[in-house]
Structures are given as C-alpha cells and as structure tokens.
Design an enzyme around this catalytic site. Structure first.
Site, mmCIF file in Angstrom:
data_model
loop_
_atom_site.group_PDB
_atom_site.id
_atom_site.type_symbol
_atom_site.label_atom_id
_atom_site.label_comp_id
_atom_site.label_asym_id
_atom_site.label_seq_id
_atom_site.Cartn_x
_atom_site.Cartn_y
_atom_site.Cartn_z
ATOM 1 C CG ASP A 94 -78.595 -59.753 67.956
ATOM 2 O OD1 ASP A 94 -77.456 -59.778 66.481
ATOM 3 O OD2 ASP A 94 -78.250 -58.576 68.048
ATOM 4 C CD GLU A 149 -74.189 -60.725 65.824
ATOM 5 O OE1 GLU A 149 -73.503 -60.725 64.495
ATOM 6 O OE2 GLU A 149 -74.166 -60.760 66.627
#
Length: 679
Positions: free
Chosen positions: A341, A377
């Site tokens: 993330d 990401e």
C-alpha cells in the site's frame, strides 16, 4: 512472583522462546531505560523488570522459566520533548512491534493519549494517566514450524489476481458455513468458484492486526478495510474463530492444495497511531524520532500517506522490521506475495522517491522474498509521489492508467484510441525498461477503493452518503457513466447497454498484455449502490452479493479460458511491431478496412480498432508459436471489420453475434471480437 532476568541476546528481536525461558529484545535508539511488564491471564500485572542490557540500540534480557502464552508489554523511559521529536511516556503501556499475537482488541480511552489534552501547551505536556487497562497485551508464542506444503508458484504470465476482503467475500454466500473467517474463505464453494472463474491468486485486503479509528469507534462504525495496522506479524483476530495464526495457516494450505496463491495487501507506510493528537500505542512511545518521518521542527509528522504519519522506511530499524515481517508471513504463514500500500513511501529517502532506496534494494536481494510476488501501489500523496513505472524489477505495479483509459475509451471519450492501444499492449511507455516484463503492469478496472464494475456503468456520481461524511469522501473523477439513468432502473435498453459495457470492459482487461486483476464480485455484477469508498461499510454495501448476476460468471470464465488457451494474449515480452523470424510483425494495429493504422487514423479516433498479435519477435523456441490472434474493439454501432489474409476462426465475441464472412466480420454493435489463426 519475583522473576530473575538475565542478559539475553540482542539479535532475537521480539519475544523468543529459548531452551531456558523467553528472550526479550526491543529497539530504541533514544530511550533511557526499558521496562518489561508481565501480566497474568486475567490482565493483572505480575512483574516489572528492567531490561538489563543495551547492545547498540537494542535493549534485551532473558527470563528463565517463562513459556509460550505469557502476556507482556513495555514501558519505555526517555525524554518527553515533542519539539525535539521525542514522546516517551512511561505511563503508557506499549505493544511489542514484533508481537506474534495479542490477547484482545484495543479499547479506546483518553488515557491512551501521551499528551495533556485541552491545555494551553497542547501536546507539550505529558499525560500521567496509566493506559494499561486499555491496551491489548502482547503474547509470547511457541516457535512456529515453517510452512512446507508445495506452493503453486504460478508464473506471472499465467497469473489472474482476485482482490477480495477476508470477511466480505463470504458473508452473503449461501453455502459457506464459517462466514467471514479465514476458514470460510477456503471452503469448497469458494475454491470451486475461483477455479471456475480462472483465478490463480487471491489478494486479500489487510489482515495484519488493525484497530478501529477513534472517530469511527465514537460513531459506532467499523474500520472495514483494515488500513490502520497495529501488529505487523499477528493476523487480525476478527476473522478467526479461535486461533488466528493456526486458522490463517490452514487457509493458505488449502489454497495451495487448490493451486491458488495467497497475496496480502500490507501497510508499511504508516501506523495506526496517526499524528500527534493520536494515541501512544507502540512506535510513538518506543522511539518516535526513529520510527516516524518528522518535519524540520521535530514536532510535526510528515504526512505523505494522508493518514497523519509516515513511517521512516529509510531507518535501519524500520527496514529490519518490515523485512522480518515479510519473511515471517512467507516462511511461517505460507504467503506467496505482497501488494504494498502507498509503496512510494517505501522508496522515499532524503531527496524523495529513489528506485535504488535502501529498503527497495533490501527487498530485491532478500533470498526468502526472491520467489514471491511483489506488487507496488506506485503512489502516495507526497511531492513527486506518483511513480507509475518507476519501481525496479522484480516489482509489478498497480496500473491506474489502464483503469482510467479503459473506462474513458468505452465511455466514448475523444482522444482515447491511441491511449487504449498502448494499454492493451502492456503500457510499454511506463514499464518497458530495466529488463522489466509486460506482466509488471497489473491491469485493473476496479479495486476495493472506488466503484465496482457494475457501478461504473450505473452511476455518474458517487453516492457515499452512508459513510456519514456528507458525500465529500471518495475518489473523483471516476470516469463512469450511468448510460441514461442514475442507479437501478427497469429500462431494459439501459440494462442491456450496461451489461454490454461491463462485458466490453472485462474483455479489454483480460485480453490485454499485463497481469489482470479482478475485484471480487465484478464477475457477478456486484454493486455497492454507488458507494466508491466503502471503507466503513461492514454490511451488505461492502459484502459481495453472490446473487447479483450469476450468469455473468460464465462469461468471465470464457475470457480467462481464452487467455489461457491463446499464449499470444498473455505474453511476458513487450510487442513493438518488430519482425519475427517468420517475416511477420509481432503487432499490427489496423483500421476497420484492414489497412494498417497511420498517424492521421489515430487522430481520427475510429469507432473500430483492430490489432493483430503474434508472439514477440525474438521469443525463444520454447515460448514461440506461429499462431496469431486478431482483436477487434468496436465502441460504435453495427459495423464491419475486414480481416488480414489467412484462415481465421471466430473464437469470441463480447456481445450479440459476430458473423464471420470470407474476409470480414460483421459486428452487432459495441463489442470485442477475437479471431484465431493457426500457424
């Protein structure tokens, strides 16, 4: 009971069962003393011992006679000087960052705050309330055996990822018994469904232990997605019936038996402590100045994550914690890969994002992580934070450019023909460098953060009223289109148009170069009623509706089967129109009349776009075939596309019925059509 404590060893960070007892070791570069607190099963404190040794920045000691199951926590002494970056407060009980298990959930209480709230000096005054009653205790766990079952080890070129929530996937499934749990996820109805759809890897939203945000707890709402990590080793308790670690390990074992890999969404960019008004639970009280990236004033937190704080991934202690955590999930818990993330944070050093940052280099060289899938990401909200294509191999990356381009193209936006061709060919402008493969582009149409596919075709505006934030939250723009009516409708023409748009979008995803990722429920038309930020919706809005459109599953299965059967649709090499050994180009874009596209044709943005694909020029014999595929994308009305010379067989159409003539295909309207030519 009086406990004697010996020197112990510094290299065993966390609580480690030894032949004689338990070794405790904790990093803190700026502490003045570290107290180890022991608790009984009822939560009463039974002993306080000072860790007697400091080796560099590691405080350590060993207690004979202790065993697995012992509850413990820390109190760390040092200066409370926020303007110098230090927020030590020994009245606050602290969780071990290396804890493999916690004995319960966090209980929100003002005593968790390390500062004096409501004073004129704000956080410059240390709060003296004891937080022990409200903090979950770390637990000593027995040495865990390695996960030794055979793993699927699916090649990237064969991978189809399915992003799912560990609870929401099963809560509304009529045939799952252990709904909302790790064991429910690997029951036969789920495994059978994943096989039917052609899934090779399931990617879970965060399952490392997390907490409810304070404002959500006060409002009686839930942190459904789990992006507020508290423990980087312990599995989240709410998805287990009894023993989270054992049940998680059993889940990965069953997935592996079924030939499906397990990928975890991990959050090493921030912690659940937030900025200075947040609680003191772990890092802040252990060594705030080392674990967090602080502003030039030493007092404020850099907020490249949008969550109040940013973990200092450039610090050796943080790097070791991340690497130790990843290795644990691979070796002990059986995990096959990770999606990082806000991964740009992990590459941020003094001058911003650096693909050669220390942590990224460490991840790349680690022998345990060498065989697992690493997915970034590739952005955060800090300066220069958008880094699509900027990560080094072996990272793959979420490609939001593919998502937005595909949505705009099928919505009919002008100027997208050239862009969609680049996306279908693997986004080479972003990824074809440094020896990276086309599979480095993780293509997706939807993810947990945003509209579902059904909502992309049913809503023009987000509808997040149920989140209680005045519909101000959530991603925008969405590049969505309601096709005439906002939300549900009984109009058969609009419903048919929406179904066709979904089919065309999914065909574009699954027939493109790169690694496709499906959002759980998209294969069944799952809707969130226009909510594009369902992070608090632990209910029917956020859970997958298995009854939405079950017939659509067969269509998705047909597409994944086609991708599996035609290797030129899932190549790891990029296609640049170069000449193969047989004298044919590996990629040719054509107009509807069969002529090769020219610059003026791209500018004209035709409704019908065709591409002839072969195996990449220079492909070795073991990866080569003389077969070809011809893909036709029609976003206009009924039409006709001429075919290149050769014997073409019609193998797929996304809508209606395409009619194959001697040298052309008649198209029923907006659709994707695929033809195959044997070499």
């Amino acid at each position: 009971m009086n406990r004697a404590i010996g020197p112990g060893r510094p290299h065993l960070l966390g609580a480690t069962v030894t032949a004689d007892g338990v070794n405790f070791a904790l990093f803190s570069a700026h502490a003045e003393a570290v107290e180890l607190c022991l608790f009984d099963d009822g939560g009463a404190q039974t002993a306080t011992l000072v860790l007697p040794e400091r080796s560099g920045d590691i405080w350590h000691g060993e207690i004979a006679g202790l065993a697995a199951g012992q509850r413990y926590a820390y109190r760390v002494h040092g200066p409370y000087a926020p303007n110098q970056g230090h927020r030590f407060n020994a009245r606050k009980l602290l969780i071990d960052p290396y804890a493999r298990a916690l004995d319960g959930p966090l209980v929100w209480n003002p005593a968790l705050m390390g500062y004096c709230a409501g004073t004129s000096s704000h956080d410059l005054c240390a709060d003296d309330r004891d937080s022990a009653a409200f903090v979950p205790k770390s637990m000593v766990t027995a040495p865990a055996a390695l996960a030794e079952e055979p793993r699927p080890n699916t090649p990237w070129a064969d991978t189809v990822i399915y992003e799912a929530h560990a609870k929401g996937l099963t809560m509304r499934h009529p045939d799952v018994q252990a709904k909302g749990t790790y064991l429910g996820l690997c029951e036969p109805p789920i495994l059978d469904h994943l096989h039917r759809v052609g899934i090779t890897a399931i990617e879970f939203l965060p399952v490392q232990g997390f907490i409810e945000d304070a404002y959500l707890a006060e409002a009686g709402r839930t942190n459904y997605w789990g992006y507020q990590t508290l423990t980087f080793f312990a599995p989240e308790r709410r998805y287990a019936a009894a023993d989270p670690a054992a049940e998680f390990r059993e889940m990965t074992r069953r997935f592996h038996e079924a030939g499906i890999e397990v990928i975890l969404d991990v959050v090493y960019n921030h912690s659940c402590e937030g900025d200075w008004p947040g609680p003191t639970l772990m890092f802040r009280g252990i060594d705030n100045a080392s674990y967090y990236r602080l502003g030039p004033d030493g007092h404020s937190y850099l907020n490249d994550t949008g969550t109040g704080n940013t973990l200092n991934a450039a610090h050796p202690a943080m790097q070791r914690l991340i690497l130790d955590s990843l290795r644990y999930w691979v070796e002990v818990m059986g995990v096959d890969g990770f999606r990082f993330d806000l991964a740009a944070v992990l590459g941020r050093e003094g001058r911003g994002f650096d693909p050669g940052a220390g942590l990224l280099d460490a991840l790349r060289q680690d022998p345990v992580l060498a065989g697992v899938k690493l997915i970034a990401e590739p952005w955060d909200i800090g300066p220069g934070g958008y880094q699509l294509g900027g990560f080094p191999p072996p990272f793959a990356e979420w490609n939001d450019l593919f998502r937005d381009t595909a949505r705009r193209y099928w919505r009919g936006d002008a100027g997208e023909t050239r862009h969609v061709s680049a996306a279908v060919a693997g986004s080479a402008a972003q990824f074809d460098h440094s020896g990276r493969k086309a599979t480095a582009s993780v293509n997706f149409l939807t993810a947990h953060d945003g509209f579902t596919l059904a909502d992309v075709t049913s809503y023009t505006q987000r509808h997040n009223e149920a989140n209680g934030e005045g519909n101000r939250d959530g991603h925008d723009p969405n590049f969505s289109d309601n096709l005439g009516v906002e939300g549900p409708t009984e109009d058969t023409a609009i419903r048919a148009a929406r179904a066709g748009r979904r089919r065309n979008l999914l065909a574009t995803l699954l027939l493109s170069q790169g690694t496709p990722m499906l959002l759980a429920g998209d294969e069944m038309g799952n809707s969130q009623s226009g909510n594009n930020n369902a992070y608090v919706q632990d209910n029917d809005i956020g859970w997958v509706d298995w009854s939405a459109d079950p017939g659509f599953v067969d269509y998705v299965a047909e597409l994944t089967g086609l991708r599996r059967d035609l290797p030129m649709l899932r190549q790891s090499r990029f296609l640049h129109g170069q000449t193969r050994a047989d004298g044919r180009p590996d990629l040719v874009w054509r107009r509807a009349d069969g002529a090769q596209m020219q610059a003026v044709d791209w500018d004209a943005a035709p409704d019908i776009l065709c591409v002839e694909k072969r195996m990449a020029a220079g492909a070795p014999d073991y990866a080569d075939t003389a077969d070809a595929a011809y893909l036709i994308f029609n976003r206009g009305g009924p039409g006709q596309a001429s075919l290149p010379p050769g014997n073409w067989t019609h193998v797929f159409t996304s809508a209606g019925r395409s009619v194959l003539g001697d040298d052309h295909v008649r198209l029923p309207g907006p659709c994707v059509c695929v033809l195959h030519q044997k070499g």
